[in-house]
Design an enzyme around this catalytic site. Structure first.
Site, mmCIF file in Angstrom:
data_model
loop_
_atom_site.group_PDB
_atom_site.id
_atom_site.type_symbol
_atom_site.label_atom_id
_atom_site.label_comp_id
_atom_site.label_asym_id
_atom_site.label_seq_id
_atom_site.Cartn_x
_atom_site.Cartn_y
_atom_site.Cartn_z
ATOM 1 N N HIS A 301 0.837 -1.173 0.019
ATOM 2 C CA HIS A 301 0.054 0.549 0.389
ATOM 3 C C HIS A 301 0.801 1.121 0.076
ATOM 4 O O HIS A 301 0.347 2.191 -0.822
ATOM 5 C CB HIS A 301 -0.923 0.188 1.393
ATOM 6 C CG HIS A 301 -2.031 1.126 1.033
ATOM 7 N ND1 HIS A 301 -2.566 1.000 0.890
ATOM 8 C CD2 HIS A 301 -1.741 2.286 2.284
ATOM 9 C CE1 HIS A 301 -3.450 2.229 0.948
ATOM 10 N NE2 HIS A 301 -2.387 3.111 2.157
ATOM 11 N N TYR A 302 1.803 0.979 0.649
ATOM 12 C CA TYR A 302 2.630 2.372 0.984
ATOM 13 C C TYR A 302 3.595 2.320 -0.245
ATOM 14 O O TYR A 302 4.506 3.737 -0.402
ATOM 15 C CB TYR A 302 3.442 2.686 1.889
ATOM 16 C CG TYR A 302 2.758 3.217 3.115
ATOM 17 C CD1 TYR A 302 2.034 3.927 3.359
ATOM 18 C CD2 TYR A 302 2.224 1.992 3.681
ATOM 19 C CE1 TYR A 302 1.303 4.700 3.957
ATOM 20 C CE2 TYR A 302 1.096 2.298 4.788
ATOM 21 C CZ TYR A 302 0.655 3.078 4.640
ATOM 22 O OH TYR A 302 -0.435 4.048 5.799
ATOM 23 N N HIS A 303 3.858 2.157 -0.679
ATOM 24 C CA HIS A 303 4.891 1.358 -2.399
ATOM 25 C C HIS A 303 4.381 2.277 -3.910
ATOM 26 O O HIS A 303 4.431 2.549 -3.907
ATOM 27 C CB HIS A 303 4.779 0.087 -2.551
ATOM 28 C CG HIS A 303 5.813 -0.306 -4.012
ATOM 29 N ND1 HIS A 303 7.110 -0.378 -3.932
ATOM 30 C CD2 HIS A 303 5.027 -0.528 -5.363
ATOM 31 C CE1 HIS A 303 7.141 -0.098 -5.223
ATOM 32 N NE2 HIS A 303 6.019 -0.522 -5.899
ATOM 33 N N SER A 306 3.693 5.760 -2.537
ATOM 34 C CA SER A 306 4.947 5.949 -2.862
ATOM 35 C C SER A 306 5.473 7.188 -4.710
ATOM 36 O O SER A 306 5.637 7.460 -4.739
ATOM 37 C CB SER A 306 6.119 5.782 -2.486
ATOM 38 O OG SER A 306 6.045 5.183 -1.393
#
Ligand code: MG
Length: 667
Positions: A301-303, A306
């Site tokens: 999710h944070y990938h 980003s």
């Protein structure tokens, strides 16, 4: 009579309070912050020179109402769309019922006299995200589409009310720590929530949209404009001096400083804001992204977040003419990150819910690819995923390993009938990463048969943390534990990765605990089914658990033979059988799957438990066989051919419906 008099007095008090909360002053100090020499600000400058502040503010408002040449790629005023959900947020907000968090629905009411410190559930996210004002931009859209002044009037009122009740008081380190520990309340504690740089950056970005949506409203007065710009400037300065140390927060903050600098170039310091954001993004993209394209928090999710941060900054640069401030390497890295993401996702656009990841919505995921295609119009494979396979071509390979990040995908196709297994076995990740080394998700013909437990909640009081810790813990994953304890070390080493042929192999080893190492060997056989060899090696004694968590739905357990067979509706089922060298007992465990914040469903979970009383290794062979029908699985047998643990490799024999086959490798 007395009651009436009291109620009249109270009405006056309320009226006085609401008037003072919404009161706007002409803040002449704002003119010191602007570069009045800039083209278009001549009238403002001449009014300022004569200390005619009212005229100056009027001229400034007039300038902004007619300003051209500054673009915001996130909003097209000629084509405003509002979803039903956004319309509801806008309407609810008129009554001070604020949409703060999807996990807390229905939304809470914050009172006639807004209480910005109201905290009905002690989940930090609920308190932080109140200060993102997620309902403000929907109010702006509702205003533009209906022309109804009530939205603009209420927005301006709430905007001022927020400023008044959430002052940026100076807090020293000691006070901040006490407030973080919940020992100091009031304004000091409130700063920790209202002025956390991530929230500030959120407002910094969204207020550019609100500025565009409301600027023509009569409620957007010259006085209000000065309050707005002063508040906005305070926000930018606060981030500039308090950037987060690392991770996705820092990326968000930097990208939003680029946005602020580009959108309000009239501020004397605007170039500095933009340059600061760009230099951080250029630095962090090298630091936070491994050479294989994975972001170092190891959270899908944070990938994804980003990627979108890097792209957003690039689009802002494109429409406002400063693309050259990003080197080609930056753009190349974004493409690598998208390729990494395409590799770990399933054909239905679902993502693994490893770490704190939530399950993305298909529509959103496709929209991402469409946005990325604008930056990379020549990419055939982005075009393929953006068009749901109608145009372009998929990535020119199937299985794929991201060796530094430790994400390994076994894949036999890109269509809905395909089989895809993603194993997570990488280095120590940042805050959002969970101690889950060796875990996997397994997807077949439209269903995720072994989805990750997910994360459910982030952080807050004890009750919230207890919930978080269940989803986060190692035993809630498809991997091996001892006494269900969390891993002491999360630093997997890849011993082998073979991504082609009919016996594709991953061998990964993690030093789980003092005295117990876990080596997991995964065989993707005939690109159809999976055989996993788990070996727990070391002096440690205790109960070794081999944990598996299935999809929600009906699962039959055959405890005598250590077999699980699913009886799901539709054409995606699986049989799992575990063969242990020593006596293994199948135990039913608590099982949950969360795909969104505070959303969870119960599901079947088991562990195969073996008592380890000495230094001899504990070894398992597990066969996982997917099938369209639930009643037609082969019978399995499996045994080790090599005696004991061998550093140099593994050799086993399996049989399917009596047909024998050897699997193994040498390191
Ligand atoms: Mg997890």
């Amino acid at each position: 009579m007395k009651t009436i008099r009291i109620s009249i007095i109270f009405s006056f008090i309320f009226l006085a309070m609401s008037l003072s909360a919404g009161a706007q002053e002409l803040r002449k100090e704002v003119f010191d912050l602007l570069n009045l020499e800039a083209q278009g600000l001549e009238k403002v400058k001449s009014a300022c020179d004569q200390q005619q502040w009212k005229e100056a503010a009027e001229a400034l408002l007039d300038y902004y109402r007619h300003r051209e040449g500054i673009a915001n790629p996130d909003l097209n005023l000629k084509n405003i769309k509002i979803s039903k959900e956004e319309q509801k947020w806008a309407d609810d907000a008129l009554e001070h019922t604020f949409f703060v968090h999807k996990g807390y629905q229905p939304s809470y009411n914050y009172g006639k006299d807004i209480n910005w410190q109201y905290w009905p559930v002690q989940d930090n996210e609920l308190r932080w995200q109140l200060h993102r004002h997620k309902w403000f931009t929907p109010m702006g859209k509702a205003y533009r589409l209906t022309g109804d002044e009530k939205y603009a009037k209420e927005w301006a009122y709430q905007y001022m009310d927020w400023i008044k009740k959430n002052p940026l008081v100076q807090v020293n380190k000691e006070e901040y720590e006490l407030a973080s520990a919940g020992e100091v309340k009031g304004a000091v504690e409130n700063v920790r929530f209202a002025w956390r740089p991530l929230e500030v950056s959120n407002r910094l970005q969204d207020q550019t949209l609100q500025f565009m949506l409301f600027i023509n409203s009569p409620s957007f007065t010259p006085e209000f404009l000065t309050e707005f710009l002063l508040n906005y400037h305070r926000h930018a300065l606060h981030i500039l001096n308090n950037y987060s140390a690392q991770g996705n927060h820092l990326l968000f903050e930097a990208q939003r400083m680029v946005c602020a600098g580009a959108f309000f170039p009239e501020f004397k310091e605007a170039n500095g804001w933009r340059e600061s954001g760009i230099s951080i993004l250029n630095r962090e993209i090298k630091k936070q992204v491994y050479a294989d394209g994975g972001q170092y928090e190891l959270d899908p999710h944070y990938h994804l977040a980003s990627i979108n941060i890097f792209c957003k900054a690039l689009r802002m640069a494109d429409v406002n003419g400063f693309r050259q401030e990003f080197p080609q390497e930056y753009v190349n890295t974004i493409l690598k990150m998208i390729e990494f993401y395409a590799n770990i996702c399933f054909p239905d656009y679902g993502n693994p819910c490893f770490s704190d990841a939530k399950l993305g919505e298909r529509k959103e995921e496709i929209r991402n690819y469409k946005e990325w295609l604008k930056i990379f119009p020549d990419s055939k494979w982005i075009r393929y995923y953006a068009s749901e396979g109608r145009k372009g071509a998929p990535l020119p390979y199937l299985s794929h390993g991201a060796l530094t990040s430790g994400f390994f995908t076994f894949r036999n196709g890109w269509t809905n009938e395909s089989t895809v297994m993603v194993v997570k076995a990488g280095p120590k990740g940042e805050w959002h990463c969970q101690p889950d080394n060796g875990t996997f998700e397994f997807w077949f013909n439209g269903r995720n048969l072994f989805p990750d437990s997910g994360s459910y909640v982030y952080a807050g009081d004890k009750e919230v943390m207890k919930l978080r810790n269940w989803f986060r813990r190692t035993a809630s994953h498809n991997t091996l534990t001892m006494n269900e304890k969390n891993l002491e070390t999360t630093q997997s080493v890849t011993k082998m990765w073979k991504e082609e042929g009919n016996e594709q192999i991953l061998v990964t080893e993690n030093p789980h605990y003092q005295g117990l190492t876990h080596r997991r060997s995964v065989f993707f056989v005939d690109q159809t089914y999976v055989v996993i060899v788990d070996e727990a090696v070391g002096e440690a004694k205790g109960t070794v658990n081999l944990n598996f968590h299935l999809c929600e739905g009906k699962v039959n357990l055959d405890k005598k033979n250590n077999i699980l067979t699913t009886a799901y509706e539709g054409e995606s089922n699986v049989k799992l059988q575990c063969f242990a060298e020593k006596k293994a007992e199948m135990k039913e465990k608590e099982g949950w799957r969360s795909t969104a914040y505070r959303k969870r469903v119960a599901r079947t979970a088991v562990s195969f438990d073996v008592e380890k009383n000495d230094a001899a290794p504990v070894r398992y062979i597990t066969v996982i066989y997917p099938s369209k029908e639930s009643g037609s699985f082969p019978t399995f047998k499996a045994k080790f051919l090599n005696k004991g643990f061998d550093l140099k490799g593994v050799k086993i024999e399996i049989s399917l419906n009596g047909k024998k086959r050897q699997l193994g490798y040498e390191l």
